[in-house]
Motif scaffolding. Sequence first.
Motif, PDB file in Angstrom:
ATOM      1  N   GLN A  79       8.628   1.585 -11.398  1.00  0.00           N
ATOM      2  CA  GLN A  79       8.432   3.172 -11.667  1.00  0.00           C
ATOM      3  C   GLN A  79       8.827   3.962 -10.614  1.00  0.00           C
ATOM      4  O   GLN A  79       9.241   5.635 -11.540  1.00  0.00           O
ATOM      5  CB  GLN A  79       6.582   3.431 -11.411  1.00  0.00           C
ATOM      6  CG  GLN A  79       6.105   2.391 -12.617  1.00  0.00           C
ATOM      7  CD  GLN A  79       5.817   2.696 -13.966  1.00  0.00           C
ATOM      8  OE1 GLN A  79       6.858   4.267 -14.083  1.00  0.00           O
ATOM      9  NE2 GLN A  79       6.908   1.966 -14.657  1.00  0.00           N
ATOM     10  N   ALA A  80       9.396   4.007  -9.483  1.00  0.00           N
ATOM     11  CA  ALA A  80       9.563   4.446  -8.911  1.00  0.00           C
ATOM     12  C   ALA A  80      11.157   4.651  -8.463  1.00  0.00           C
ATOM     13  O   ALA A  80      11.580   6.014  -7.693  1.00  0.00           O
ATOM     14  CB  ALA A  80       9.477   4.420  -6.780  1.00  0.00           C
ATOM     15  N   LEU A  81      11.707   4.152  -8.976  1.00  0.00           N
ATOM     16  CA  LEU A  81      13.265   4.078  -9.422  1.00  0.00           C
ATOM     17  C   LEU A  81      13.963   5.471 -10.125  1.00  0.00           C
ATOM     18  O   LEU A  81      13.537   5.516 -11.634  1.00  0.00           O
ATOM     19  CB  LEU A  81      14.003   2.738 -10.112  1.00  0.00           C
ATOM     20  CG  LEU A  81      14.300   1.459  -8.907  1.00  0.00           C
ATOM     21  CD1 LEU A  81      14.567  -0.030  -9.150  1.00  0.00           C
ATOM     22  CD2 LEU A  81      15.106   2.276  -7.680  1.00  0.00           C
ATOM     23  N   LEU A 121      10.882  -9.768 -13.402  1.00  0.00           N
ATOM     24  CA  LEU A 121      11.579  -8.225 -13.124  1.00  0.00           C
ATOM     25  C   LEU A 121      11.555  -8.083 -14.513  1.00  0.00           C
ATOM     26  O   LEU A 121      10.914  -6.634 -14.550  1.00  0.00           O
ATOM     27  CB  LEU A 121      13.226  -8.993 -12.519  1.00  0.00           C
ATOM     28  CG  LEU A 121      13.154  -9.242 -10.639  1.00  0.00           C
ATOM     29  CD1 LEU A 121      14.712  -8.764 -10.813  1.00  0.00           C
ATOM     30  CD2 LEU A 121      12.682  -7.762 -10.102  1.00  0.00           C
ATOM     31  N   LEU A 122      12.045  -8.486 -15.077  1.00  0.00           N
ATOM     32  CA  LEU A 122      11.319  -7.866 -17.201  1.00  0.00           C
ATOM     33  C   LEU A 122      10.584  -7.656 -17.599  1.00  0.00           C
ATOM     34  O   LEU A 122      10.372  -6.397 -18.066  1.00  0.00           O
ATOM     35  CB  LEU A 122      12.154  -8.882 -18.119  1.00  0.00           C
ATOM     36  CG  LEU A 122      13.805  -9.077 -17.978  1.00  0.00           C
ATOM     37  CD1 LEU A 122      14.233 -10.146 -18.557  1.00  0.00           C
ATOM     38  CD2 LEU A 122      14.692  -8.295 -17.434  1.00  0.00           C
ATOM     39  N   ALA A 123       9.775  -8.181 -16.717  1.00  0.00           N
ATOM     40  CA  ALA A 123       7.989  -8.185 -17.177  1.00  0.00           C
ATOM     41  C   ALA A 123       7.436  -6.627 -16.117  1.00  0.00           C
ATOM     42  O   ALA A 123       6.754  -6.154 -16.359  1.00  0.00           O
ATOM     43  CB  ALA A 123       7.048  -9.143 -16.752  1.00  0.00           C
ATOM     44  N   ALA A 124       7.886  -6.720 -15.299  1.00  0.00           N
ATOM     45  CA  ALA A 124       8.046  -5.884 -14.263  1.00  0.00           C
ATOM     46  C   ALA A 124       8.282  -4.212 -15.082  1.00  0.00           C
ATOM     47  O   ALA A 124       8.347  -3.084 -14.388  1.00  0.00           O
ATOM     48  CB  ALA A 124       8.386  -5.354 -13.081  1.00  0.00           C
ATOM     49  N   ALA A 146       0.474  -1.211  -0.192  1.00  0.00           N
ATOM     50  CA  ALA A 146      -0.126  -0.246  -0.103  1.00  0.00           C
ATOM     51  C   ALA A 146       1.016   1.155  -0.235  1.00  0.00           C
ATOM     52  O   ALA A 146       0.080   2.423  -0.065  1.00  0.00           O
ATOM     53  CB  ALA A 146      -1.107   0.140   1.386  1.00  0.00           C
ATOM     54  N   LEU A 147       2.039   0.990  -0.145  1.00  0.00           N
ATOM     55  CA  LEU A 147       3.040   2.256   0.191  1.00  0.00           C
ATOM     56  C   LEU A 147       3.118   3.304  -1.282  1.00  0.00           C
ATOM     57  O   LEU A 147       3.066   2.960  -2.274  1.00  0.00           O
ATOM     58  CB  LEU A 147       3.985   1.618  -0.156  1.00  0.00           C
ATOM     59  CG  LEU A 147       5.314   2.654   0.798  1.00  0.00           C
ATOM     60  CD1 LEU A 147       4.768   3.189   1.926  1.00  0.00           C
ATOM     61  CD2 LEU A 147       6.829   1.383   0.455  1.00  0.00           C
ATOM     62  N   GLN A 148       2.951   5.163  -1.033  1.00  0.00           N
ATOM     63  CA  GLN A 148       3.298   5.191  -2.647  1.00  0.00           C
ATOM     64  C   GLN A 148       4.519   5.536  -2.247  1.00  0.00           C
ATOM     65  O   GLN A 148       5.083   6.589  -1.817  1.00  0.00           O
ATOM     66  CB  GLN A 148       2.519   6.462  -1.708  1.00  0.00           C
ATOM     67  CG  GLN A 148       0.958   6.697  -1.578  1.00  0.00           C
ATOM     68  CD  GLN A 148       0.472   6.556  -2.981  1.00  0.00           C
ATOM     69  OE1 GLN A 148       0.628   6.919  -3.809  1.00  0.00           O
ATOM     70  NE2 GLN A 148      -1.518   6.896  -2.793  1.00  0.00           N
ATOM     71  N   PHE A 149       5.244   5.093  -2.938  1.00  0.00           N
ATOM     72  CA  PHE A 149       6.522   5.931  -3.423  1.00  0.00           C
ATOM     73  C   PHE A 149       7.073   6.723  -3.512  1.00  0.00           C
ATOM     74  O   PHE A 149       6.636   7.268  -4.126  1.00  0.00           O
ATOM     75  CB  PHE A 149       6.893   4.188  -4.760  1.00  0.00           C
ATOM     76  CG  PHE A 149       7.528   2.772  -3.671  1.00  0.00           C
ATOM     77  CD1 PHE A 149       8.542   2.698  -2.745  1.00  0.00           C
ATOM     78  CD2 PHE A 149       6.125   1.965  -3.832  1.00  0.00           C
ATOM     79  CE1 PHE A 149       8.268   0.820  -2.255  1.00  0.00           C
ATOM     80  CE2 PHE A 149       6.396   1.108  -4.023  1.00  0.00           C
ATOM     81  CZ  PHE A 149       7.438   0.482  -3.129  1.00  0.00           C
TER      82      PHE A 149
END
Length: 247
Positions: free
Chosen positions: A157-159, A223-226, A125-128
């Motif tokens: 997305q956050a990285l 990981l690749l799919a993400a 539930a974290l908002q990164f």
Amino acid sequence: MSKEPDRLFAQPLPQVPDFAFNEDVVRVFPDMIKRSVPGYPTIVENLGVLAAQFAQPNSVLYDLGSSLGAVTQALRRHVRTDGCRVMAVDNSAAMVERCREYLNGQDSMFQELLPVEVLEGDILALQFQPASVVALNFTLQFIAPQERLALLGRIRQALLPGGALILSEKLRFNDPQEHALLTDLHIAFKRANGYSELEIAQKRSAIENIMKPDSLEEHRERLLAAGFSKVVPWFQCLNFASLIALP
Ligand SMILES: Nc1ncnc2c1ncn2[C@@H]1O[C@H](C[S@+](CC[C@H]([NH3+])C(=O)[O-])CC(=O)[O-])[C@@H](O)[C@H]1O
Ligand SMILES: O=C(O)C(=O)Cc1ccccc1
């Protein structure tokens, strides 16, 4: 750090309950994880070294499923990058309370450590915030399998460019012979660390419903799919491994 030895499964239990990160586990956790996870001290210390190479100025370093903050402490020993902050997140109130005490201890012993915040909450539930380093050190295996891809997608997305996810997990192996060999060797590791056959068997039954390891191939593909572009294993000891995933 608590030196209490792990004897949680030493006596025969009429019914072994599902493993939970409660006060009893918190009391023995440093001993339990060191005697149960081959390579754990090496992984934790080097996670700090790796993180220092990926940390970007003015960004967040996440320790997801921080337990007692061993990774957070390693990040703070090694990372000196300007404007970085560490966010440690865990949904076990007992872990979070003790983690805060240990980090206060680290603050009183060393100067110029990165600021740290410990959040009690669900990493699902974290908002990164924009992040340069995300550590999932033996945490993803406790997340429901159907939630894992979406979580990794949110982390991706956050990285920030130049950052990295560092993912450590117990592995399963598709080859039955390889799986059996490494499982037996892990049991030998636990025996050599003083666990009895009963402790090993009861612990296995406590974790079997709540901890679902994937294979290295499953990790790489997910990981690749993400959206990660590259997956590089940097450590393996028996059936425990750690990977670097680049955005
Ligand atoms: N959904 C969730 N949200 C937040 N925390 C969670 C969730 N599910 C599980 N946890 C937390 O993830 C941690 C997993 S232990 C990590 C070791 C640590 N990283 C270490 O390097 O010492 C691994 C182990 O014990 O094998 C526990 O503290 C849980 O409460
Ligand atoms: O003990 C085991 O067999 C494990 O796989 C690792 C572990 C370590 C600490 C809590 C739960 C699982």
